[in-house]
Design a protein around this motif. Sequence first.
Motif, PDB file in Angstrom:
ATOM      1  N   ARG A  12     -56.969   6.613  89.733  1.00 31.41           N
ATOM      2  CA  ARG A  12     -56.365   5.189  90.060  1.00 31.41           C
ATOM      3  C   ARG A  12     -56.914   4.273  88.992  1.00 31.41           C
ATOM      4  O   ARG A  12     -56.716   2.981  89.167  1.00 31.41           O
ATOM      5  CB  ARG A  12     -56.494   4.613  91.422  1.00 31.41           C
ATOM      6  CG  ARG A  12     -55.894   5.580  92.433  1.00 31.41           C
ATOM      7  CD  ARG A  12     -54.917   6.229  92.198  1.00 31.41           C
ATOM      8  NE  ARG A  12     -53.733   4.999  92.189  1.00 31.41           N
ATOM      9  CZ  ARG A  12     -52.361   5.539  91.844  1.00 31.41           C
ATOM     10  NH1 ARG A  12     -52.157   6.676  91.547  1.00 31.41           N
ATOM     11  NH2 ARG A  12     -51.753   4.593  92.016  1.00 31.41           N
ATOM     12  N   ASP A  37     -53.018  -0.083  89.386  1.00 35.82           N
ATOM     13  CA  ASP A  37     -52.891   1.123  89.472  1.00 35.82           C
ATOM     14  C   ASP A  37     -51.734   2.173  89.571  1.00 35.82           C
ATOM     15  O   ASP A  37     -51.996   3.352  89.637  1.00 35.82           O
ATOM     16  CB  ASP A  37     -54.124   1.674  90.343  1.00 35.82           C
ATOM     17  CG  ASP A  37     -53.859   1.294  91.694  1.00 35.82           C
ATOM     18  OD1 ASP A  37     -52.739   0.674  92.198  1.00 35.82           O
ATOM     19  OD2 ASP A  37     -54.594   1.651  92.694  1.00 35.82           O
ATOM     20  N   MET A  38     -50.887   1.259  89.773  1.00 33.76           N
ATOM     21  CA  MET A  38     -49.478   1.993  89.886  1.00 33.76           C
ATOM     22  C   MET A  38     -48.743   2.498  88.627  1.00 33.76           C
ATOM     23  O   MET A  38     -47.957   2.926  88.476  1.00 33.76           O
ATOM     24  CB  MET A  38     -48.562   1.300  90.693  1.00 33.76           C
ATOM     25  CG  MET A  38     -49.143   1.002  91.986  1.00 33.76           C
ATOM     26  SD  MET A  38     -49.260   2.221  93.120  1.00 33.76           S
ATOM     27  CE  MET A  38     -47.424   2.943  93.378  1.00 33.76           C
ATOM     28  N   ASN A  40     -48.067   4.178  85.162  1.00 33.82           N
ATOM     29  CA  ASN A  40     -48.135   5.459  84.605  1.00 33.82           C
ATOM     30  C   ASN A  40     -48.548   5.146  83.190  1.00 33.82           C
ATOM     31  O   ASN A  40     -48.510   3.949  82.354  1.00 33.82           O
ATOM     32  CB  ASN A  40     -46.945   6.352  84.641  1.00 33.82           C
ATOM     33  CG  ASN A  40     -46.613   6.588  86.022  1.00 33.82           C
ATOM     34  OD1 ASN A  40     -47.440   7.298  86.723  1.00 33.82           O
ATOM     35  ND2 ASN A  40     -45.246   6.711  86.441  1.00 33.82           N
TER      36      ASN A  40
END
Length: 255
Positions: A12, A37-38, A40
């Motif tokens: 993350r 942290d989402m 990509n």
Amino acid sequence: ILMWVFNVVHTRCWIYDDEVATNGDEKGRPIIVPVGDMFNHREPPNVFVRDSDTSDVVEFAYTGESNANGDDGLYLSYGLTNPHRFLVIFGFCDTSMPEIFSQLIFTDPSKEMISLCCNDRQQMCYKTDDGAISNSIWDCIVYTLLNQIPDEQQRFYEAHLRNDTTEKKRYHQKYALEAALTLRPHVTQTEAELKALIDKIDVIVENINSTGGSVTMVHPRLLMIRRHNDFLYTVYGRVRNRLNQIAHTETQRRR
């Protein structure tokens, strides 16, 4: 629980800032930001992280650029040049990396070698598309070769300190053959090791298929590991070809 914590933290976070780690690892420091942290990973990214000018927070800036195939997703760069770490930490194989770490490790480097970026994994790189070799690699190889000629070694280092790229280029050209022949064994050895690993995986896959089994059921990550090794094998092959061309050209020129 320790493995769970490791997995949560390291999958993350991403590398941020422009500092160089003291152990010669990737530049910057790992950070975790809620929601951030989402994102990509993609190279090149279309989202950048920057410090806020008004408060102690980070901001995410969108460049407005979408992928060539029309993908309108939001992507950060995780800031790594070592594809092994993508595989081990994040669990995927990134074959879009524009550069990879050369795996050149100098043990107990001098302060001069550190100044030449021998410990900087983002500088000691090969281009993945054509096998081009970074100037930092050439600098370190040439400086090492000049151990036998201390006066020239000192002049080369002084040119580096004053950022005299013309003078450094003259040294690169003068010792191009010697530098290429010095670097080539490391490249060919790494390439051979990768080929051996690919062949081992192919044998495992063939054995599973011959018994009617499913590779993805028996070894869920095996084909991804093969793709990872094949990517590196291809890049090192391009680097070897470039070194062979340099050696051939310089040998002909010196006759």
